[in-house]
Design an enzyme around this catalytic site. Structure first.
Site: not given
Length: 317
Positions: A60, A90, A169
Site C-alpha cells: 500500500h 501487503d 508503514s
C-alpha cells in the site's frame, strides 16, 4: 536544593541499552520512501533486504507506482523501481539505484511471545529515523486485504503498542537483538499498531516477488474459522484445533470436491490444519491444478475429498 548534575558517563539502564543498540543497528538500514503517482504523493518506509539495493516495504506504500525515491539515514537519496508488489500480503519489493546498503538481519516472528520487547524504526510524518519501543501486545491477529475482488486474510499479524504513525508503514519492527520480525503495516488506534510477520510464509512471498515480480496463488474457495476439536477426536488425532467451514464458494474447487458448509477440516495434504494459515501455506503456485487431499469430519465420520486448486484471479473470492 539544587539537583546534582547528571554524569554524562553514567551507564544506561538495561532497557535503554537494548533500545539504543537496536536503533543504532537498524536506523541506517531503514529508508524513507516517497512516491508520486497520478498526481498524488505518498510516503512511507522501507527496510534494506539485500546488499545490492533490494528493500522491503508495504504494497500500500507503493500503490500503483512503478518508481519513486528513497532517502537513507545519512541523507543520501536515490531513485528506485518497484520489483514486485503483492496486495494480498501487503508486501512489496523495490530496488534502489546504485546503492550497496548493508541489509538488515531478518528474524522469525514464529518465535515471538506476548510481552516481548520490540522496537519500531521508520519515518513517521516525514521525521526520518524515528525510533519507538514497546511490547508485543498480541499475536495471531488477522488483517483483511483485498486485490480487486480477491480477498485474503493475512494471518499471524503482530500487534504492538510501540507508537506507529503515518509514514511508519513499510518500516521495521525488530526484536531486542535487532532482527526484523515484522514490517509495520497499519495503525489501528492509539497504542495499537500492526505488523506483517516475517516467517516462512512471507519469505516465500518475498522470494516470489524477487523472482517473478508477483505471487501466484492457488484458490480453494473456503471460508473457515478455527474451532476446538471435539474431546473424543482430540484423543485420537492429538489435534487440539481444526477449521470449521463457514462457507463454500459457488463453483470453487472445494465445492466441486464435495466439501460442505459445517465440515470440520482436520488435515490437508496429510498435514494437520489448525489455523487459516495452515491452508494458506499450501496455496502457492505449486498447488495449482494438483490433487489436494482434504480430510474432514462430517456427521461424526471422517471423510476424504480430493480437490484441485485453481489459480487465484481477481475474480476469485
Amino acid at each position: 536544593m539544587v539537583p546534582e548534575p547528571i554524569d554524562s558517563q553514567e551507564p544506561l539502564d538495561a532497557y535503554s541499552t537494548v533500545v539504543s543498540t537496536v536503533a543504532r543497528e537498524l536506523t541506517p538500514r531503514v529508508a524513507a520512501v516517497r512516491i508520486r503517482h497520478r498526481g498524488r504523493e505518498g510516503s512511507g518506509s522501507a527496510v534494506a533486504f539485500t546488499g545490492d539495493g533490494y528493500l522491503l516495504t508495504n504494497a500500500h506504500v507503493v500503490g500503483g507506482a512503478r518508481s519513486g525515491q528513497v532517502t537513507f539515514a545519512d541523507g543520501t537519496a536515490t531513485s528506485f523501481t518497484v520489483v514486485g508488489s503483492d496486495r494480498l500480503s501487503d508486501l512489496a519489493l523495490v530496488r534502489a539505484d546504485g546503492t550497496t546498503l548493508e541489509p538488515a538481519t531478518l528474524g522469525d516472528s514464529d518465535t515471538l511471545v506476548v510481552g516481548q520487547l520490540v522496537v519500531a524504526v521508520g519515518n513517521p510524518l516525514g521525521l526520518a529515523g524515528s525510533v519507538t519501543a514497546g511490547v508485543v501486545s498480541a499475536l495471531g491477529r488477522s488483517l483483511p486485504t483485498r486485490d480487486g475482488d480477491a480477498v485474503q486474510i493475512i494471518e499471524d499479524i503482530i500487534q504492538t503498542d510501540a507508537a506507529l504513525n503515518p509514514g511508519n508503514s513499510g518500516g521495521a519492527l525488530a526484536d531486542s537483538r535487532g532482527r526484523v520480525i515484522g514490517i509495520n503495516t497499519a495503525v489501528a488506534g492509539v497504542g495499537l499498531g500492526l505488523a506483517v510477520p516475517i516467517n516462512t510464509t512471507t519469505l516465500r512471498i518475498i522470494g516470489a516477488l524477487m523472482r517473478d515480480g508477483r505471487v501466484r496463488r492457488a484458490y480453494l474457495g473456503l471460508v473457515t474459522n478455527p474451532v476446538p476439536v471435539p474431546a473424543g477426536l482430540r484423543e485420537r488425532t492429538g489435534q487440539d484445533q481444526a477449521l470449521r467451514v463457514a462457507e463454500v464458494m459457488q463453483g470453487s474447487p472445494a465445492e466441486r470436491a464435495g466439501v460442505r458448509r459445517g465440515d470440520l477440516v482436520l488435515t490437508a495434504a496429510g498435514r494437520p490444519v489448525t489455523v487459516a494459515q495452515s491452508l494458506q501455506r499450501l496455496m502457492f503456485a505449486e498447488a495449482i491444478g494438483r490433487p489436494l487431499q482434504i480430510t474432514v469430519l462430517r456427521n461424526g465420520a471422517m471423510v476424504d475429498v480430493i480437490a484441485e486448486p485453481t489459480e487465484l484471479s481477481n475474480q476469485a473470492r
